[in-house]
Scaffold this active site. Structure first.
Site, short mmCIF file in Angstrom:
data_model
loop_
_atom_site.label_atom_id
_atom_site.label_comp_id
_atom_site.label_asym_id
_atom_site.label_seq_id
_atom_site.Cartn_x
_atom_site.Cartn_y
_atom_site.Cartn_z
N SER A 73 -23.70 23.31 18.57
CA SER A 73 -22.90 22.22 18.96
C SER A 73 -21.83 22.50 19.91
O SER A 73 -21.41 21.53 20.79
CB SER A 73 -22.04 21.32 17.85
N LYS A 76 -22.71 20.80 23.30
CA LYS A 76 -22.45 19.42 23.45
C LYS A 76 -21.42 18.94 24.64
O LYS A 76 -21.63 17.96 24.95
CB LYS A 76 -22.17 18.52 22.16
N TYR A 198 -33.27 18.07 21.26
CA TYR A 198 -31.74 18.28 20.74
C TYR A 198 -31.73 19.59 20.18
O TYR A 198 -30.84 20.58 20.12
CB TYR A 198 -31.48 17.22 19.86
N TYR A 249 -14.35 17.80 14.90
CA TYR A 249 -14.81 16.84 13.97
C TYR A 249 -13.77 16.54 13.18
O TYR A 249 -12.64 16.01 13.72
CB TYR A 249 -16.02 17.27 13.13
N VAL A 267 -21.78 25.18 14.74
CA VAL A 267 -22.05 25.84 13.23
C VAL A 267 -22.80 27.17 13.46
O VAL A 267 -22.86 27.85 12.37
CB VAL A 267 -22.92 25.06 12.34
N1 GLN Z 1 -27.69 21.95 15.11
C1 GLN Z 1 -26.55 21.28 14.45
C2 GLN Z 1 -26.98 20.01 13.75
O1 GLN Z 1 -27.46 19.27 14.64
C3 GLN Z 1 -25.50 21.38 15.09
C4 GLN Z 1 -24.24 21.08 14.40
C5 GLN Z 1 -22.89 21.72 14.64
O2 GLN Z 1 -22.88 22.74 15.37
N2 GLN Z 1 -21.81 21.27 14.25
O3 GLN Z 1 -26.73 19.92 12.69
#
Ligand code: GLN
Length: 313
Positions: A73, A76, A198, A249, A267
């Protein structure tokens, strides 16, 4: 050095990084790697690297700061910037900029908010951004990878097919988010096409050095590494603001309290952070807390801003 509040000259970044690494070495308990994406579960949670880049491209690092890891993420931030640069304010009609207070992969607010995700960093919002970037470029993931290679100066960055396939095989929740938003007309591409983009986006592997450098445009108020402008100064402020309020988050308040910088986690255990006008940081350690943020990563950034006095506050 403890208790110092005046910003330190940059030549001191290396000793500060070494001190942080040493302190973390002595700290037990580093969380657990993400296991809902099986390809990420096997990584040793004790690994650690950290890099700081100055706006002119000078970079300092400690530990495994040149080791590529799964960016997830963290990407993003870059898709948001790339889309915002293309479509401007219209994007904000399709995705909000309020903290969600919910986990990154939550579905709960989407129905009563009519398929408009709270912000671009929860998965629902990131899917909207990638969808819109894909419509504009015909290749969202490729556009992102090209951008990261250019900004980091590392042409070797690449997707991990293993991680993308692993996530796709366990991607029911992201698929649900995509289909649900499509039912409100907030997704333009076929959902399987969007999910493929994605998952490839999230699978990009890069090091702390690469990501600290690639984030530099946010410390330079929208200016890319080659001196051209990606974002207006105001848009760079918007991206930094949404990182501060939504980048970690349902732990964004705690992160702001401890670190005091715009930051974005993934993550894979990476976190990027920005000191506008001054430097950018990336820390990696794969052990996560229950909200999906790197335990040692947050601790390292907490120590960095405490030791240097560099913060937006
Ligand atoms: N690829 C992970 C997902 O879509 C990304 C989530 C993250 O890094 N918080 O669940």
């Amino acid at each position: 050095m403890g208790g110092m509040t005046a910003p330190l000259p940059s030549r001191t970044f290396q000793p500060v990084l070494e001190r942080i690494a040493e302190e973390l070495e002595r700290r037990p308990g580093r969380g657990r790697p993400a296991d809902y994406i099986p390809a990420l579960a096997a990584v040793d949670p004790g690994r650690f690297g950290m890099a700081v880049a100055e706006p002119d491209g000078t970079v300092y690092g400690v530990g495994e700061w040149r080791q590529p890891f799964s960016t997830q993420s963290v990407t993003k931030v870059f898709t948001l910037a790339l889309d915002l640069a293309r479509e401007g304010d219209e994007l904000w009609e399709h995705v909000g900029r309020e903290p969600s207070g919910n986990p990154f992969n939550s579905l709960v607010q989407l129905e009563y908010e009519h398929g408009i995700p709270r912000n671009p960093f929860i998965n629902a919002g990131a899917l909207v951004v990638t969808d819109r970037l894909h419509t504009r470029t015909g290749d969202a993931a490729g556009t992102l990878l090209d951008f990261l290679c250019a900004e980091s100066g590392n042409p070797q960055l690449s997707f991990s097919k293993e991680v993308a396939d692993s996530e796709a095989a366990h991607g029911d929740r992201n698929a649900a988010l995509g289909h649900f938003m499509a039912s409100y007309g907030n997704i333009g591409n076929p959902v399987p096409v969007l999910l493929d983009q994605y998952f490839r986006q999230c699978s990009i592997e890069a090091s702390c050095a690469d990501l600290a450098l690639a984030t530099g445009f946010l410390a330079r108020h929208g200016i890319r590494a080659d001196g051209t402008r990606l974002l207006t100064r105001s848009q760079a402020k918007q991206v930094n603001a949404v990182m501060l309020t939504c980048g970690t988050y349902d732990a964004a308040g705690d992160f702001a309290h401890r670190v005091g910088l715009p930051g974005k986690s993934g993550v894979g255990g990476g976190i990027i952070a920005v000191v506008p006008g001054r430097c950018t940081l990336c820390v990696w350690s794969p052990g996560l807390d229950e909200r999906g943020n790197s335990v040692a990563g947050v601790a390292a950034l907490d120590r960095f801003t405490t030791l240097t006095g560099l913060s937006v506050f």
